[in-house]
Every structure is written in structure tokens, then in C-alpha cells.
Design a protein around this motif. Structure first.
Motif, short mmCIF file in Angstrom:
data_model
loop_
_atom_site.label_atom_id
_atom_site.label_comp_id
_atom_site.label_asym_id
_atom_site.label_seq_id
_atom_site.Cartn_x
_atom_site.Cartn_y
_atom_site.Cartn_z
N VAL A 60 -8.04 -5.37 -13.35
CA VAL A 60 -8.74 -4.70 -12.26
C VAL A 60 -7.74 -3.80 -11.52
N VAL A 61 -8.05 -2.51 -11.50
CA VAL A 61 -7.16 -1.54 -10.86
C VAL A 61 -7.87 -0.93 -9.65
N ASN A 62 -7.22 -0.97 -8.52
CA ASN A 62 -7.77 -0.40 -7.29
C ASN A 62 -7.15 0.98 -7.05
N ILE A 96 -11.64 0.00 -13.35
CA ILE A 96 -10.97 0.86 -12.38
C ILE A 96 -11.97 1.19 -11.28
N ALA A 97 -11.65 0.73 -10.07
CA ALA A 97 -12.63 0.83 -8.98
C ALA A 97 -11.95 1.27 -7.69
N PHE A 101 0.86 -1.19 0.00
CA PHE A 101 0.00 0.00 0.00
C PHE A 101 0.89 1.23 0.00
N VAL A 102 0.84 1.97 -1.08
CA VAL A 102 1.59 3.22 -1.17
C VAL A 102 0.60 4.31 -1.55
N LEU A 103 0.55 5.38 -0.73
CA LEU A 103 -0.36 6.49 -1.04
C LEU A 103 -0.09 6.99 -2.45
N GLY A 104 -1.16 7.18 -3.23
CA GLY A 104 -0.99 7.73 -4.57
C GLY A 104 -0.60 6.71 -5.62
N LYS A 105 -0.44 5.44 -5.21
CA LYS A 105 -0.04 4.41 -6.17
C LYS A 105 -1.14 3.35 -6.24
N ALA A 106 -1.82 3.31 -7.38
CA ALA A 106 -2.92 2.35 -7.55
C ALA A 106 -2.38 0.92 -7.57
N ASN A 107 -3.19 -0.01 -7.08
CA ASN A 107 -2.79 -1.42 -7.10
C ASN A 107 -3.49 -2.14 -8.25
#
Lengths: 332, 298
Positions: free
Chosen positions: A222-224, A197-198, A180-186
Motif C-alpha cells: 500500500v503506497v500513500n 496506490i492511493a 512526511f516529506v513533500l514529494g516522497k510517497a509513504n
């Protein structure tokens, strides 16, 4: 991707806050009378000297937090998202964001999943507002673990931040080890036929939709996008360019929230067909969370159907977007 | 935490420029602040004249009477704090800070111009020394000041003083009273609320626009030790400030409200007590007349 259980994201906020309190003596919490609901109660019990009850006064709590932040503290104020994102909108704009005050807001009971409380309490508009505020960091975590990590991350970054979480249990599918990195989508699932994209509770629905699509030989990515602001232009642009069509999914108005952010990004970087899954310009209503998710079209079925529509639109057109390579990504 | 364990802020006394002054010494300072306000506003061509002129005596007492402890050469060093809740009154704060030596007096000429540190309403992002927070949307500064006072009394447990100034029209903002409630609830005797009671706002007299009286009884009912002073009488203003200092020193467990009865535009005859001067600057001719009148008083 497998289901590990079910737990409300608000528990993640509460547990993250407790961990922060143990780690940093300057983390303080302001209560708005609903500390049990928004999970600040356990911080209050553990650190009574660092908890302050402000009563039912969200405007005041927000600006008192600014005074504490300008004195070197890291104040968290949590209430229902309906009251701590919009009722105090002016305080958030001028005193928090413009001051770049290190104030952290926890918006609980957000989206329609608060269920039986009814439409007044089902906030579906705040992401749209908050993501227009300069300096603001805005997080919409997908499950308990992510909410916990996000809460700790927002406490340890410097600057205004808001986290949105819900009341009801939602599927748990990430682990303490999930990055989990702020500003970095998983990227939750890999694929290049369609990008879904959800964020929030809709990430798991996106996974379910992708699993159904896979049965037809369609591989969805699927992008979080857990951090709506700062927005991860790189990951979203890559998904749009490589898949050629996009579905966005969120427990929020389809206007100006995550879908809006994705559309702004792709309009500049990869103008592909987009389908929007979310609440379509209406207020919430009464019912159980599950009933309402169906009523407002916030399940995997709508994501699945939208993916087929988006792919069809892409294939009938000839935008050639998939051919875009090595072009700089515009941000902001 | 009791009074005995209250930690003293590590003020560097040697650098203070604001030693205690006698009431008679404050008049020339207030006069210079008023002239600076006129010079700033006529050059800017827009801005608020009435409130800043009318509160100049309050500001002279606050910044030069020995009540605010600060180092003008380092406004980030340990200091007492002042939050201007009535952000539109920025010119009087800018003039006070310039005359205190916090930033060059000449910079006052940049009021309201491109990229200035002296915006029409205070902007913290411009880093003008002495600006604790952005303000301009009424009713917010007082809450920020309450948060600062909570920090000092309940968390850091030091003897810092926190002042805020609101207008009287500003009392129509409901969140002001949320802040007042919290200040009394947390027994913030380190918190001083100055109310510039000039009875005027943009649209007219305060009771005609929306009545806020009786202000003193409201403050008392909200839990403040309330004192009413003549806002153009330095001895009376100092009586009010001394009352606050005594409250803090003696841990009375109550915040202090000082209601300063002032006249909008005071010091300039043609502006005095006229609400029409709330939000406009003088013309060149009017400024010359005002400066002449003020110079004759100095």
C-alpha cells in the motif's frame, strides 16, 4: 497498521495553519466568507492583524494573494475546493503558477464526502487540473495528522502549493512521528503481490483491502501518494516493477487524477495492468458521506476486487515487467 | 496604524532619475516612446499598436513625471510599483522602461522573438527589470496591485505607491469590480487605478461590444475618489496624479481612480481613434509614415 480514531482532514489544515502563524510572522490568511467551514477561523481569532476578509470573490482572493506573495508574505487562501481550484483556474494558471508566486491554497470540502451539500459542491475534477500546472505543488493528505504536517510543509516551502482536504471525519492512522516529506510517497504496508496506490481518504480503505487480501495469502503493497505533484516516480515505479500490477484509489474522477499520474508513470517505466478505483465519469449526488462512498464504489471492497482483477490480468499476460531491473526511471 | 507611524520606504534618492518634470518636458519623452513602439512593432510583425500609442502620454507622466519612484539601475530595490493589468499594452511599458534606462534600448528590437525578455504579453519569468508580474488575461493585474497595496498599507505600513492600469474594455471582466470593491473596503489610499479610456476594443467601440459607461459613476459607487482627465494633456494628467499623491499623503481612506480620456493610436494620424488598430502592427510603409509624422512633432 491500526486505527487511532477519526477526525476530519480540515482540522489538520486549521491546526497546521495556526502552527505556521505562530512560527512565521509573514504568514497571512485570506478569507472567502466560509472561514468556519474551512478552519481559518482560529487563525483569524489568534492573528486578527494578519487575516483579511475578501468576501465571496475567489478570483480576487487568489490574485490579491499574488500581490501579497510578491511583497514577501506567505498568503493562504482557503475555500471549498469547488471554488478555489476551478472557478479561479485562470488566476491559478497565470498569476499564481506562471509567476511562481508563493501562494498557498486550501481546498476544503473536497470529494463526495461533503455529502448532503450535493453534487455542485462535491469537487471531483480539480486534481486533474492542478497537476498540469507547472511549478504547482499538490497535496492530498490521508488523515488529520498528515494534513497538519502537509500544511506546515507547504507553508515552509517556496512556491505555489495546493492542499485538498475534506469536511467529514475520516480514519486517523498516522501519528505525529510518521515521516512526511513533500514529494516522497509513504509505503504504508509492504508486499509484492499487488501495489495499491492511493491518497486521501482512500488510503485507509486500501489498508482495509490489503488486510482482507492478506487473509487469502496475498501481500499487497500500500503506497500513500500524498503529494500528487511533484510525483514520486521512483516509489511508484518500484512498486509497479516489483508487484507487476497496480490498483489506484482516489476520491476523484478516475480520469487524469492520481490514477492518471500513475498510468503516465508506469506507461514509461513499467507497463503493467492497472485497475482504477475512483468516480467513473459521473457527478456526485445527495446522501450521507458513507452512503455516497458505497454508491460511487470508493470502499475497500472495490479495491479488493480490483486487486484480484489486476493480478489475474498480470498472470494471464506475460509482460515480464517484474523482470525489469536496473533500468533508469523516466520522470516528468 | 495612523499616519504618524507610517514608515517611509528607504528610497535611495540619489539614484533616482525621475525627478519631477514640467509638463512641457514630458512631450518629447512621450514622442520617443511612441517612435520606439512603432519601431518595435514593425520589426516584430505582430502586436498591439493602438493601446500602447494611445497611452504613451500616461506612461510618460507616470514614469518620467516624478510619480513613480524607482532606481532604473536596480528595479528590485525599494520602489513604487506599477502593474500593467492590460497586458497586451506591453510595448508602451517596454518602451518606457527602456527610455528610463532600466534595460538597453536596443533590446526593444527583440519584441515577440524567440527567448526574448519582451514577450507579447509580460512574463515575469523573463526577469525584465520593471516587470512586477505576468499579465495578459484581463482583470487579474488590478487584483494583484490591490494585494500589493494591502501589503503596504495594512502589513508593512509604509508609504509606497501602487499604480495599475486597465483598459476600458477590460472593465467588462467582472473580477475588475471584485478588486475595486476590495480596494475601497480596505481604504487603500496608496492605490491608484489608471483607466485608459480610449473607447475602443478589438471588435469595435466599447459601448457597442458591451457598454461599460458611466465609468466615473461606477468607480465612485465602488468607493473610489474618481477624477477624469484629458489623457493627452500633460498638465491635466499631472493634475490627476497630484490628486492621488495628495490623497495618499492626507490618508483620505479612499483609493483613487484616474479616468484618462485618450484616443487609440494617438500621435499617428491614420491610426487615431480607430479601433481597427487595436491588435495589429503597421506595415513597413505605414511605419515609415508614422515615424515621419512623429519625428516632425518632436
Amino acid at each position: 497498521m491500526e486505527l487511532l480514531g477519526s477526525k476530519p482532514t480540515r482540522f489538520g489544515f486549521g491546526d497546521g495553519l495556526l502552527a505556521l502563524g505562530e512560527r512565521h510572522s509573514n504568514v497571512v490568511v485570506l478569507g472567502g466568507d466560509i472561514t468556519g467551514s474551512v478552519m481559518t477561523q482560529q487563525f483569524k481569532e489568534k492573528f486578527p492583524d494578519r487575516f483579511f476578509s475578501i468576501g465571496i470573490a475567489e478570483q480576487n482572493a487568489t490574485t490579491i494573494a499574488v500581490g501579497l506573495a510578491l511583497s514577501g508574505k506567505i498568503p493562504f487562501f482557503a475555500s471549498y475546493g469547488a471554488f478555489c481550484a476551478l472557478r479561479n483556474a485562470d488566476q491559478l494558471r497565470i498569476s499564481v503558477a506562471y509567476n511562481e508566486a508563493n501562494v498557498k491554497i486550501g481546498g476544503g470540502h473536497s470529494g463526495i464526502s461533503v455529502g448532503p451539500d450535493g453534487a455542485t459542491h462535491q469537487v471531483l475534477e480539480e486534481v486533474a487540473y492542478l497537476r498540469t500546472l507547472p511549478h504547482m505543488t499538490l497535496i492530498v493528505p490521508a488523515d488529520y495528522e498528515e494534513a497538519k504536517k502537509a500544511t506546515i510543509a507547504m507553508g515552509e516551502m517556496v512556491g505555489p502549493a495546493y492542499i485538498r482536504f475534506g469536511r467529514s471525519p475520516v480514519p486517523l492512522f498516522t501519528t505525529p512521528d510518521t515521516p512526511f516529506v513533500l514529494g516522497k510517497a509513504n509505503i504504508v504496508m509492504h508486499g509484492s503481490d499487488v501495489a495499491i496506490i492511493a491518497n486521501g481518504a482512500l488510503v485507509w480503505e486500501a489498508v482495509l483491502a490489503a488486510q482482507e487480501l492478506a487473509k487469502k495469502g496475498i501481500h499487497a503493497r500500500v503506497v500513500n501518494v500524498h503529494t500528487v505533484k511533484p510525483f514520486d516516480f521512483e516509489t511508484v515505479t518500484a512498486a509497479a516493477r516489483e508487484c507487476g500490477c497496480v490498483v489506484t484509489a482516489e476520491e476523484h474522477q478516475v480520469h487524469a487524477g492520481l490514477g492518471g499520474a500513475v498510468a503516465e508513470c508506469t506507461a514509461k517505466n513499467a507497463p503493467v495492468p492497472i485497475e482504477f478505483v475512483g468516480v467513473k465519469d459521473s457527478f456526485g449526488g445527495s446522501g450521507d458521506p458513507e452512503e455516497l462512498m458505497v454508491k460511487f464504489g470508493l470502499t475497500w471492497r472495490e479495491i479488493y476486487a480490483s486487486a484480484l482483477v489486476a493480478m489475474n490480468r498480470r498472470d494471464k499476460g506475460s509482460s515480464g515487467v517484474r523482470a525489469i531491473k536496473d533500468v533508469p526511471v523516466y520522470t516528468v | 496604524m495612523t499616519a504618524e507611524t507610517k514608515r517611509s520606504i528607504d528610497f535611495n534618492e540619489t539614484t533616482f532619475s525621475n525627478e519631477r518634470r514640467a509638463p512641457a518636458d514630458l512631450a518629447p519623452i512621450a514622442n520617443e516612446i511612441r517612435r520606439d513602439i512603432i519601431r518595435m512593432l514593425v520589426r516584430a510583425g505582430s502586436g498591439h499598436s493602438g493601446g500602447p500609442l494611445g497611452s504613451s502620454d500616461i506612461f510618460a507622466t507616470l514614469y518620467f513625471g516624478g510619480y513613480m519612484r524607482y532606481n532604473p539601475k536596480d528595479m528590485l530595490a525599494p520602489r513604487d510599483r506599477f502593474v500593467l493589468s492590460a497586458g497586451h499594452m506591453a510595448p508602451v511599458m517596454y518602451a518606457s522602461l527602456a527610455n528610463a534606462g532600466c534595460y538597453p534600448k536596443k533590446e526593444q528590437e527583440t519584441l515577440r522573438t524567440y527567448n526574448t525578455r519582451l514577450q507579447g504579453h509580460p512574463g515575469r519569468d523573463m526577469h525584465l527589470p520593471g516587470i512586477e508580474t505576468s499579465s495578459g488575461s484581463l482583470g487579474q493585474g488590478i487584483s494583484i496591485a490591490v494585494g500589493m497595496a494591502m501589503n503596504d498599507k495594512l502589513l508593512d505600513k509604509n508609504d509606497r505607491r501602487v499604480f495599475t492600469l486597465t483598459g476600458d474594455g477590460e472593465l467588462q471582466e467582472g473580477s475588475v469590480w471584485e478588486a475595486a470593491m476590495a480596494a475601497a473596503h480596505y481604504k487603500l489610499d496608496n492605490f491608484c487605478w489608471l483607466i485608459d479610456n480610449n473607447d475602443c476594443q478589438i471588435d469595435g467601440r466599447v459601448p457597442d461590444v458591451m457598454n461599460v459607461y458611466p465609468i466615473d459613476k461606477k468607480c465612485e459607487a465602488f468607493g473610489f475618489d474618481t477624477i477624469v482627465v484629458k489623457g493627452h494633456d500633460f498638465a491635466d494628467l499631472m493634475r490627476g496624479f497630484d490628486h492621488f499623491l495628495s490623497n495618499q499623503k492626507n490618508n483620505v481612506g479612499k483609493p483613487t481612480a484616474i479616468i484618462c480620456q485618450t484616443f487609440m493610436g494617438s500621435g499617428v494620424s491614420f491610426m487615431n481613434d480607430k479601433y481597427e488598430w487595436h491588435g495589429k502592427p503597421p506595415t513597413k510603409d505605414q511605419a515609415a509614415e508614422a515615424l515621419e509624422e512623429l519625428s516632425s512633432q518632436s
